[in-house]
Design a protein around this motif. Sequence first.
Motif, PDB file in Angstrom:
ATOM      1  N   VAL A 147       0.858  -1.175   0.000  1.00 32.99           N
ATOM      2  CA  VAL A 147       0.000   0.000   0.000  1.00 32.99           C
ATOM      3  C   VAL A 147       0.899   1.231   0.000  1.00 32.99           C
ATOM      4  O   VAL A 147       1.787   1.352   0.845  1.00 32.99           O
ATOM      5  CB  VAL A 147      -0.926   0.015   1.238  1.00 32.99           C
ATOM      6  CG1 VAL A 147      -1.746   1.284   1.287  1.00 32.99           C
ATOM      7  CG2 VAL A 147      -1.829  -1.211   1.250  1.00 32.99           C
ATOM      8  N   ASN A 197      -5.735   6.566   5.509  1.00 32.14           N
ATOM      9  CA  ASN A 197      -6.231   5.946   4.284  1.00 32.14           C
ATOM     10  C   ASN A 197      -5.548   4.601   4.038  1.00 32.14           C
ATOM     11  O   ASN A 197      -6.199   3.633   3.652  1.00 32.14           O
ATOM     12  CB  ASN A 197      -6.025   6.883   3.100  1.00 32.14           C
ATOM     13  CG  ASN A 197      -6.579   6.312   1.828  1.00 32.14           C
ATOM     14  OD1 ASN A 197      -7.695   5.831   1.776  1.00 32.14           O
ATOM     15  ND2 ASN A 197      -5.779   6.362   0.777  1.00 32.14           N
ATOM     16  N   ARG A 221      -6.835   1.959   6.420  1.00 31.66           N
ATOM     17  CA  ARG A 221      -8.197   1.563   5.997  1.00 31.66           C
ATOM     18  C   ARG A 221      -8.124   0.662   4.777  1.00 31.66           C
ATOM     19  O   ARG A 221      -8.779  -0.374   4.705  1.00 31.66           O
ATOM     20  CB  ARG A 221      -9.029   2.804   5.692  1.00 31.66           C
ATOM     21  CG  ARG A 221     -10.481   2.472   5.366  1.00 31.66           C
ATOM     22  CD  ARG A 221     -11.324   3.714   5.137  1.00 31.66           C
ATOM     23  NE  ARG A 221     -11.437   4.477   6.376  1.00 31.66           N
ATOM     24  CZ  ARG A 221     -11.086   5.762   6.499  1.00 31.66           C
ATOM     25  NH1 ARG A 221     -10.603   6.429   5.470  1.00 31.66           N
ATOM     26  NH2 ARG A 221     -11.216   6.393   7.633  1.00 31.66           N
ATOM     27  N   GLN A 222      -7.275   1.032   3.814  1.00 33.26           N
ATOM     28  CA  GLN A 222      -7.135   0.250   2.594  1.00 33.26           C
ATOM     29  C   GLN A 222      -6.579  -1.142   2.892  1.00 33.26           C
ATOM     30  O   GLN A 222      -6.985  -2.129   2.287  1.00 33.26           O
ATOM     31  CB  GLN A 222      -6.204   0.985   1.627  1.00 33.26           C
ATOM     32  CG  GLN A 222      -6.052   0.342   0.279  1.00 33.26           C
ATOM     33  CD  GLN A 222      -5.151   1.176  -0.630  1.00 33.26           C
ATOM     34  OE1 GLN A 222      -4.838   2.325  -0.345  1.00 33.26           O
ATOM     35  NE2 GLN A 222      -4.724   0.592  -1.720  1.00 33.26           N
TER      36      GLN A 222
END
Length: 67
Positions: free
Chosen positions: A47, A59, A62-63
């Motif tokens: 990520v 973010n 969460r991803q």
Amino acid sequence: MSAPQITRIGVTGGDGFLGRHVAAALRSSGVDVVTFSRRAPENDSVVQCDLLDPASRKNALRQAQCS
């Protein structure tokens, strides 16, 4: 009472020398590993994230579905 079993973990610097080895050791133990990198992702377990930016961090977590 037993400790909860860890099934997914995030590793910062997973594309660096140490991070690659830590991620590999965790994977060999059966843990699902997501790595965070400033570079563009090479595969689904990477990520892209700037850890110095709170919004980017949030973010990325969460991803990666890590908390």
